[in-house]
Design a protein around this motif. Structure first.
Motif, mmCIF file in Angstrom:
data_model
loop_
_atom_site.group_PDB
_atom_site.id
_atom_site.type_symbol
_atom_site.label_atom_id
_atom_site.label_comp_id
_atom_site.label_asym_id
_atom_site.label_seq_id
_atom_site.Cartn_x
_atom_site.Cartn_y
_atom_site.Cartn_z
ATOM 1 N N GLN A 89 24.187 20.041 33.787
ATOM 2 C CA GLN A 89 24.676 21.278 33.191
ATOM 3 C C GLN A 89 24.710 22.398 34.235
ATOM 4 N N ILE A 90 23.698 22.439 35.099
ATOM 5 C CA ILE A 90 23.665 23.440 36.165
ATOM 6 C C ILE A 90 24.837 23.225 37.123
ATOM 7 N N ALA A 91 25.119 21.968 37.454
ATOM 8 C CA ALA A 91 26.268 21.670 38.315
ATOM 9 C C ALA A 91 27.569 22.115 37.648
ATOM 10 N N ASN A 92 27.667 21.948 36.330
ATOM 11 C CA ASN A 92 28.857 22.406 35.613
ATOM 12 C C ASN A 92 28.977 23.928 35.657
ATOM 13 N N HIS A 93 27.837 24.609 35.609
ATOM 14 C CA HIS A 93 27.876 26.066 35.750
ATOM 15 C C HIS A 93 28.482 26.478 37.092
ATOM 16 N N MET A 94 28.129 25.746 38.143
ATOM 17 C CA MET A 94 28.669 26.072 39.462
ATOM 18 C C MET A 94 30.183 25.842 39.486
ATOM 19 N N LYS A 95 30.645 24.776 38.867
ATOM 20 C CA LYS A 95 32.088 24.566 38.750
ATOM 21 C C LYS A 95 32.731 25.697 37.956
ATOM 22 N N ASP A 96 32.044 26.121 36.875
ATOM 23 C CA ASP A 96 32.597 27.174 36.032
ATOM 24 C C ASP A 96 32.725 28.498 36.780
ATOM 25 N N ILE A 97 31.786 28.773 37.673
ATOM 26 C CA ILE A 97 31.881 29.994 38.478
ATOM 27 C C ILE A 97 33.222 30.023 39.211
ATOM 28 N N TYR A 98 33.538 28.903 39.860
ATOM 29 C CA TYR A 98 34.774 28.855 40.651
ATOM 30 C C TYR A 98 36.024 28.831 39.766
ATOM 31 N N ALA A 99 35.939 28.173 38.611
ATOM 32 C CA ALA A 99 37.086 28.192 37.696
ATOM 33 C C ALA A 99 37.316 29.600 37.157
ATOM 34 N N ASP A 100 36.240 30.268 36.764
ATOM 35 C CA ASP A 100 36.397 31.588 36.168
ATOM 36 C C ASP A 100 36.719 32.667 37.191
ATOM 37 N N ASP A 101 36.503 32.396 38.469
ATOM 38 C CA ASP A 101 37.033 33.309 39.478
ATOM 39 C C ASP A 101 38.559 33.402 39.350
ATOM 40 N N LEU A 102 39.184 32.305 38.926
ATOM 41 C CA LEU A 102 40.632 32.309 38.703
ATOM 42 C C LEU A 102 40.984 32.931 37.354
ATOM 43 N N THR A 103 40.304 32.489 36.292
ATOM 44 C CA THR A 103 40.671 32.978 34.960
ATOM 45 C C THR A 103 40.487 34.481 34.848
ATOM 46 N N LEU A 104 39.436 35.009 35.448
ATOM 47 C CA LEU A 104 39.164 36.437 35.315
ATOM 48 C C LEU A 104 40.083 37.284 36.180
ATOM 49 N N SER A 105 40.868 36.634 37.036
ATOM 50 C CA SER A 105 41.856 37.377 37.809
ATOM 51 C C SER A 105 43.167 37.551 37.056
ATOM 52 N N VAL A 106 43.321 36.837 35.926
ATOM 53 C CA VAL A 106 44.567 36.936 35.160
ATOM 54 C C VAL A 106 44.354 37.334 33.706
ATOM 55 N N ALA A 107 43.110 37.294 33.223
ATOM 56 C CA ALA A 107 42.873 37.534 31.793
ATOM 57 C C ALA A 107 41.802 38.592 31.594
ATOM 58 N N PRO A 108 41.883 39.349 30.507
ATOM 59 C CA PRO A 108 40.818 40.304 30.174
ATOM 60 C C PRO A 108 39.494 39.578 29.959
ATOM 61 N N ALA A 109 38.398 40.274 30.234
ATOM 62 C CA ALA A 109 37.089 39.626 30.199
ATOM 63 C C ALA A 109 36.306 39.878 28.919
ATOM 64 N N GLU A 110 36.813 40.727 28.028
ATOM 65 C CA GLU A 110 36.021 41.143 26.881
ATOM 66 C C GLU A 110 35.573 39.970 26.019
ATOM 67 N N LYS A 111 36.490 39.034 25.750
ATOM 68 C CA LYS A 111 36.129 37.900 24.894
ATOM 69 C C LYS A 111 35.087 37.014 25.565
ATOM 70 N N LEU A 112 35.186 36.839 26.877
ATOM 71 C CA LEU A 112 34.210 36.003 27.572
ATOM 72 C C LEU A 112 32.824 36.628 27.499
ATOM 73 N N VAL A 113 32.726 37.924 27.717
ATOM 74 C CA VAL A 113 31.427 38.591 27.656
ATOM 75 C C VAL A 113 30.850 38.489 26.253
ATOM 76 N N CYS A 114 31.674 38.697 25.240
ATOM 77 C CA CYS A 114 31.210 38.566 23.855
ATOM 78 C C CYS A 114 30.769 37.137 23.551
ATOM 79 N N PHE A 115 31.482 36.166 24.114
ATOM 80 C CA PHE A 115 31.126 34.763 23.926
ATOM 81 C C PHE A 115 29.747 34.485 24.524
ATOM 82 N N PHE A 116 29.515 34.948 25.760
ATOM 83 C CA PHE A 116 28.199 34.774 26.379
ATOM 84 C C PHE A 116 27.115 35.421 25.528
#
Length: 250
Positions: free
Chosen positions: A114-141
């Motif tokens: 799961q920790i390794a998946n978090h590291m992958k998610d960091i790099y994936a979300d570096d892309l998603t957060l460059s094109v999409a608003p972050a409000e829903k992600l923060v609320c989700f967390f």
């Protein structure tokens, strides 16, 4: 982008995610969306020689987060196509290097993945957060962490074993560190955001897990690592979780 929704899933969230993603990035391979009936399957991406598969539960596909979840998986696909070390390096190899010669309980090993998946998610979300608003992600967390903290198990008696399916406090603390690291990496939080209170509550439930240390591990991931850089980062965080934590408990 060639994206097709197979079965009876709603196409709009996925087509919308593809349109948004294509404003900055592209995929060479087509994407097939498979909507699954099992609500526990959530979302994940599969990669094949001639296409990608976006697997998503029907519950997630019809939720308010559907577009954002799809966008996140498209980012994973883009990282895979660019051969980013986080997405092509085998997790098992790094875990073997980190834990060679040590006995690790199955629960902790699952947490390492799961920790390794978090590291992958960091790099994936570096892309998603460059094109999409972050409000829903923060609320989700915030909602996910609040649920996990409230689901923590009661303190056990000395002669008892926990058999409750309640959230595991140790990985909840790591999840909190990941959420803070990603949000801080993209300047998404004010200093008084509720996510900080929830993260510290999670840390209090698992004092042997250093919230700040894990947040530093996630936040310090370099933008363009070499394979060696990424392997070392994964080895270090695995040892932090399985070895340093065990030493602290002893």
């Amino acid at each position: 982008m060639d994206i097709r929704v197979l079965g009876s899933g709603p196409p709009d969230p996925f087509l919308s995610a593809a349109d948004l993603f294509e404003t900055e990035f592209s995929l060479d391979l087509p994407v097939r969306v498979h909507v699954r009936e099992d609500p526990d399957e959530r979302t994940w991406a599969g990669h094949y020689p001639d296409h990608h598969v976006l697997n998503i539960s029907r519950q997630a596909a019809t939720s308010a987060m559907a577009r954002e979840l799809a966008l996140h998986e498209l980012a994973h696909m883009a990282r895979y196509e660019e051969s980013h070390p986080s997405h092509v390096q085998k997790t098992e190899e790094a875990l073997f290097l980190a834990l060679a010669g040590r006995s690790v309980e199955r629960r902790k090993l699952a947490h390492c993945y799961q920790i390794a998946n978090h590291m992958k998610d960091i790099y994936a979300d570096d892309l998603t957060l460059s094109v999409a608003p972050a409000e829903k992600l923060v609320c989700f967390f915030e909602s996910q962490l609040a649920a996990a903290v409230s689901d923590r198990p009661p303190a056990p008696r000395p002669d008892s074993r926990r058999i409750s399916p309640a959230a595991d406090p140790e990985i909840t603390a790591v999840n909190a560190a990941f959420a803070l690291a990603l949000c801080e990496r993209h300047d998404l939080l004010t200093s008084d955001h509720r996510l900080y209170d929830l993260a510290h509550a999670a840390a209090d439930d698992a004092p042997q897990v250093g919230l700040e240390r894990f947040k530093s591990h996630f936040a310090s991931l370099v933008d363009d690592p070499t394979e060696s850089d990424y392997r070392k980062a994964l080895v270090d965080v695995t040892r932090e979780y399985c070895i340093r934590e065990q030493q602290a408990a002893d």
